[in-house]
Design an enzyme around this catalytic site. Structure first.
Site, PDB file in Angstrom:
ATOM      1  N   ASP A  78      20.874   4.438   0.801  1.00 41.76           N
ATOM      2  CA  ASP A  78      22.094   5.228   0.940  1.00 41.76           C
ATOM      3  C   ASP A  78      23.260   4.348   0.483  1.00 41.76           C
ATOM      4  O   ASP A  78      23.171   3.116   0.533  1.00 41.76           O
ATOM      5  CB  ASP A  78      22.256   5.633   2.408  1.00 41.76           C
ATOM      6  CG  ASP A  78      23.412   6.590   2.624  1.00 41.76           C
ATOM      7  OD1 ASP A  78      23.700   7.353   1.689  1.00 41.76           O
ATOM      8  OD2 ASP A  78      24.009   6.565   3.704  1.00 41.76           O
ATOM      9  N   ASP A 124     -11.850 -20.612  15.818  1.00 43.32           N
ATOM     10  CA  ASP A 124     -11.063 -20.058  14.712  1.00 43.32           C
ATOM     11  C   ASP A 124      -9.748 -19.432  15.162  1.00 43.32           C
ATOM     12  O   ASP A 124      -8.789 -19.377  14.397  1.00 43.32           O
ATOM     13  CB  ASP A 124     -11.870 -18.978  13.975  1.00 43.32           C
ATOM     14  CG  ASP A 124     -12.968 -19.581  13.108  1.00 43.32           C
ATOM     15  OD1 ASP A 124     -13.048 -20.818  13.051  1.00 43.32           O
ATOM     16  OD2 ASP A 124     -13.737 -18.819  12.502  1.00 43.32           O
TER      17      ASP A 124
END
Length: 855
Positions: A327, A694
């Protein structure tokens, strides 16, 4: 209805100036329903939760958990693996469910636009009625401060100005009329209509209700918001790609293992265990949680940069955008009318007119009111003139407010011991009232010079106002007499004003283009103004790149897909135009971000890949529909968010490589164990690696800073596969290196120790490999020393924590929980040092893989 005269409107609606009867109102309520915005019926909360389990990886994990449970009942009587898998699955489901529920209130904001009561004429009498009972044909009365309760046609009006910004996004109040208009006008040009959600800022009117509830312009927007958006984010597409590929790999390997196990005469239960181990090994169980954490970190970072993220995946999607549809008002511009140029003939009197012939308010040093009026106060402030002091010292006696016919506003003020008529307005109309300039007779040359100045300012899309005055002796007694005195005026000058671009927006547009992102301006303002601003900030180079919204109506959706490539400025658009522009770019395979603040922006914001609402000027509806809300309404903040999105994507990609490297190393190790007749890794070992070893480094990878050239890279778009040749080469090569170290450790240990010790040392080897590779994974293409070996503080802390956990598991009785034998410190140190040498291999592979394989 705007193109029909009022009598035809009455006839079509079967009403009159006297209004409807109560009986007729009740009949019409049965036909048209109540004047309210309806919400879509929400899906059952339990069903919404169940949707979190539809991912194929989650389904495979649940099947594996069931198989392991059956194996535990029939054989091992151990259920740890099953419990761990179920806990992981449910944590992921709960996290996703909570996030989706946060963004589930799109329509609620529309309730704000339903006025509670209205002044309406029924049975020939004016009364106060509940707004929800309004029906087409009702006659309503509105004045300054009222909210428009339904879409209505103006019957009569007096100095009527309406703020339509919630609907159109444009901040300047619209001057309304009761005149009949031409056909085919967009909302902004329907000057004889008033719409639900608008506010009366000046004057008063009588109007007839045309549409109510879901048939109003706001209602139509609500209907479109109720539709389910099927636009997938790039991250969703990539996760689906991972799920699909891993599922195929799992099934191929399991068929291979099943056949191989049958040939080696494994029992049925042993085959179940093998297949379960492989399924657990192939699926990165912790990856969904790590992705969620990565996105959450991004959300936290953006919150510090004035950006609130409502839809978690939108953070990453911003990093993929090809097109930013923005806009103009308040996002690219300052949303503050400012005087940019002046042509002055009488400086002192022009200043008086700016201060005194002005309807703006000054409250606590803030300017309130019509943006054009307040810009004049700002002009005086820059000239070191205290407008409030001037107004207090020179009192207004009487005035004639602006009207659309004469296009002038006039006040009578006492200045010192003299009385002046002060006037401002349209140049043409004002010059017709002027006889003098600089207290001399105005000539044709003077008039031509003034008109040339006006054209020059107008060509720069400036709004031009003229100023004039005269001294009077007799004070008018009413507005009509004031208007009659508008003659023989002395021309004081003219000012050109515009809502200027934000200071940082030119640099941001340049950054956009360098990053391969195309900025597009979509506005309800005029094409001249929009093009002027767009050229100033670098969005377009010439006027041919701009187009009016109604011109898009001449093209089919298929034609529009090609047409949008030619334009970067769209002016005088309505909500449907905005949606079509967004969808046309999406059809071209582009990732689209849409910004906006008005209710009219909400449908396009919802349809875009990333909807961006404005925190200051944005309506509740727009902020509800948006994925991201900018708290400073600035276009430049979007670019900051794009950079953060790209950083997040890189870190998620690094995480995926890290996770898949571990998973494939586990698969390769299990297959080698099967071929050699050994069990190298137990299922519980694999879960320990994936969910403990991990997980901490994976989370730490999410904190990795941006690469230096991240905003000079082209957008990756929707169609680019996550699994590029380069990415495949990364996790496959690292998986092979890990497997070699793990298998060598296992088989050497098997000769020196028993199988339990050998398996424990194999697990230790893989744990060390995961720790080492997490450091290398911080940057897949550059040596980690260039990134700064210890520059990621989170990684430094995370690896210290994980090393402590591993020492407790391998050197204390705690390891028994996962069937790990206690190992001597000296042996742990030897295995750690030997496996750490793989770091050199991982780093040396980077330039080779980068050169050979395309990303």
């Amino acid at each position: 209805m705007y193109s029909k005269n009022i009598n035809d409107v009455y006839k079509e609606l079967n009403t009159s100036e006297k209004g409807l009867t109560i009986n007729e109102v009740n009949k019409r309520l049965n036909i048209y329903d109540k004047n309210i915005i309806k919400e879509k019926k929400k899906e059952n909360i339990f069903l919404r939760f169940l949707k979190q389990f539809k991912d194929i990886m989650i389904i495979i994990l649940l099947v594996v958990a069931l198989l392991l449970y059956i194996y535990g009942v029939l054989y091992s009587h151990e259920y740890t693996d099953t419990i761990v898998i179920l806990v992981v699955v449910f944590i992921n489901a709960i996290t996703g469910f909570i996030q989706e529920e946060k963004a589930n209130s799109v329509i609620d904001g529309l309730k704000k636009y339903e006025a509670s009561t209205s002044k309406v004429k029924r049975n020939g009498k004016i009364d106060i009625a509940d707004t929800s009972t309004l029906v087409p044909g009702d006659i309503i009365f509105l004045e300054a401060g009222d909210m428009v309760p339904a879409d209505s046609r103006i019957i009569t009006c007096e100095n009527l100005k309406v703020d339509e910004s919630p609907l159109t996004g444009e901040s300047i109040p619209v001057i309304k009329t009761n005149e009949t208009l031409n056909n085919n006008l967009i909302i902004q040009d329907q000057k004889n209509m008033i719409f639900l959600s608008s506010n009366i800022t000046n004057g008063k009117c009588m109007a007839v209700v045309i549409n109510t509830g879901m048939n109003t312009e706001i209602g139509k927007i609500a209907s479109s918001l109720n539709k389910i958006s099927n636009i997938e984010t790039p991250l969703q597409i990539k996760i689906k790609e991972i799920s699909k590929n891993l599922t195929i790999i799992v099934f191929i390997i399991m068929i291979f293992i099943f056949i191989l196990a049958l040939f080696n005469h494994y029992s049925f239960l042993e085959i179940i265990m093998l297949c379960s181990s492989l399924a657990v090994a192939a699926i990165p169980e912790g990856l969904p949680a790590v992705i969620t954490i990565s996105l959450s970190i991004g959300i936290s970072n953006l919150a510090k940069k004035k950006t609130i993220v409502k839809q978690m995946q939108a953070v990453e999607t911003l990093g993929s955008v090809d097109i930013i549809c923005s806009d103009k008002t308040g996002t690219i511009t300052q949303n503050k009318m400012t005087v940019k140029e002046e042509v002055i003939y009488d400086k002192e009197m022009l200043n008086y007119i700016c201060a005194l012939c002005n309807e703006g308010l000054i409250i606590n040093n803030e300017y309130k009111g019509d943006p054009t009026e307040t810009s004049l106060y700002g002009y005086l402030y820059k000239n070191n003139i205290d407008a409030l002091k001037v107004r207090k010292e020179n009192k207004r006696i009487i005035d004639a407010p602006f009207d659309s016919e004469r296009k002038l506003s006039t006040t009578i003020n006492k200045i010192g011991d003299k009385t002046y008529l002060l006037c401002k307005g349209s140049i043409d109309n004002l010059l017709n009232k002027c006889t003098y300039i600089n207290n001399n007779k105005i000539t044709n040359k003077d008039i031509n010079d003034i008109k040339d100045s006006e054209k020059k300012l107008a060509s720069k899309a400036l709004r031009v106002l003229g100023f004039a005055y005269k001294e009077i002796n007799d004070i008018p007694q009413n507005s009509t007499e004031v208007i009659n005195e508008e003659n023989n005026l002395n021309f004081a000058g003219l000012l050109g004003m515009i809502d200027p671009p934000r200071d940082t927006v030119i640099k941001s547009v340049e950054m956009c283009k360098n990053a391969g992102i195309r900025p597009i301006m979509i506005t309800g303002d005029s094409l001249d103004t929009a093009s002027a601003i767009a050229k100033e900030i670098g969005i377009i180079d010439n006027d041919n790149e701009g187009i009016l919204g109604n011109a898009l109506d001449n093209y089919t959706d298929e034609e529009l897909e090609q047409i949008v490539k030619n334009y970067s400025v769209y002016a005088r658009v309505n909500p449907e135009h905005k949606e079509r522009i967004v969808k046309a770019w999406q059809k071209n395979g582009k990732v689209v971000a849409m910004t906006g603040d008005g209710v009219n922006d909400a449908p396009a914001i919802k349809d875009a890949h990333v909807g961006v609402g404005m925190g200051i000027t944005g309506t509740d509806v727009t902020k509800s529909a948006a994925d991201i809300v900018l708290m400073d309404d600035s276009f430049s903040t979007i670019i900051i968010a794009v950079e953060e999105g790209r950083r997040i994507y890189n870190n998620i990609r690094n995480n995926i490589v890290y996770s898949l490297s571990s998973n494939f190393a586990e698969i390769f190790t299990i297959i080698i164990g099967l071929l050699s007749g050994n069990t190298i890794l137990l299922p519980i070992y694999i879960l320990f690696i994936d969910l403990v070893t991990d997980s901490v480094p994976s989370i730490c990878l999410a904190f990795e800073k941006s690469e230096k050239n991240i905003m000079s890279q082209k957008p990756r778009g929707l169609n680019k596969s996550l699994f590029t040749p380069f990415i495949k080469s990364c996790f496959i090569s690292s998986a092979i290196v890990e497997t070699l170290f793990v298998c060598l450790t296992y088989f050497i240990s098997l000769k020196l120790y028993n199988n339990e010790i050998a398996m424990s040392l194999a697990l230790l080897s893989m744990v060390v490999q995961e720790i080492i590779y997490s450091i290398s994974c911080r940057n897949l293409k550059e040596l980690v020393f260039k990134q700064g070996l210890f520059s990621n503080k989170a990684m430094n802390i995370g690896l210290a924590i994980i090393l402590l956990i591993e020492l407790l598991v391998f050197m204390t009785p705690l390891g028994k929980i996962i069937s790990v034998e206690s190992i001597k410190p000296s042996l742990v140190l030897i295995v750690f040092l030997i496996n750490s040498s793989s770091f050199i291999i991982y780093e040396l592979l980077k330039p080779l893989l980068k050169k050979v394989f395309k990303d």
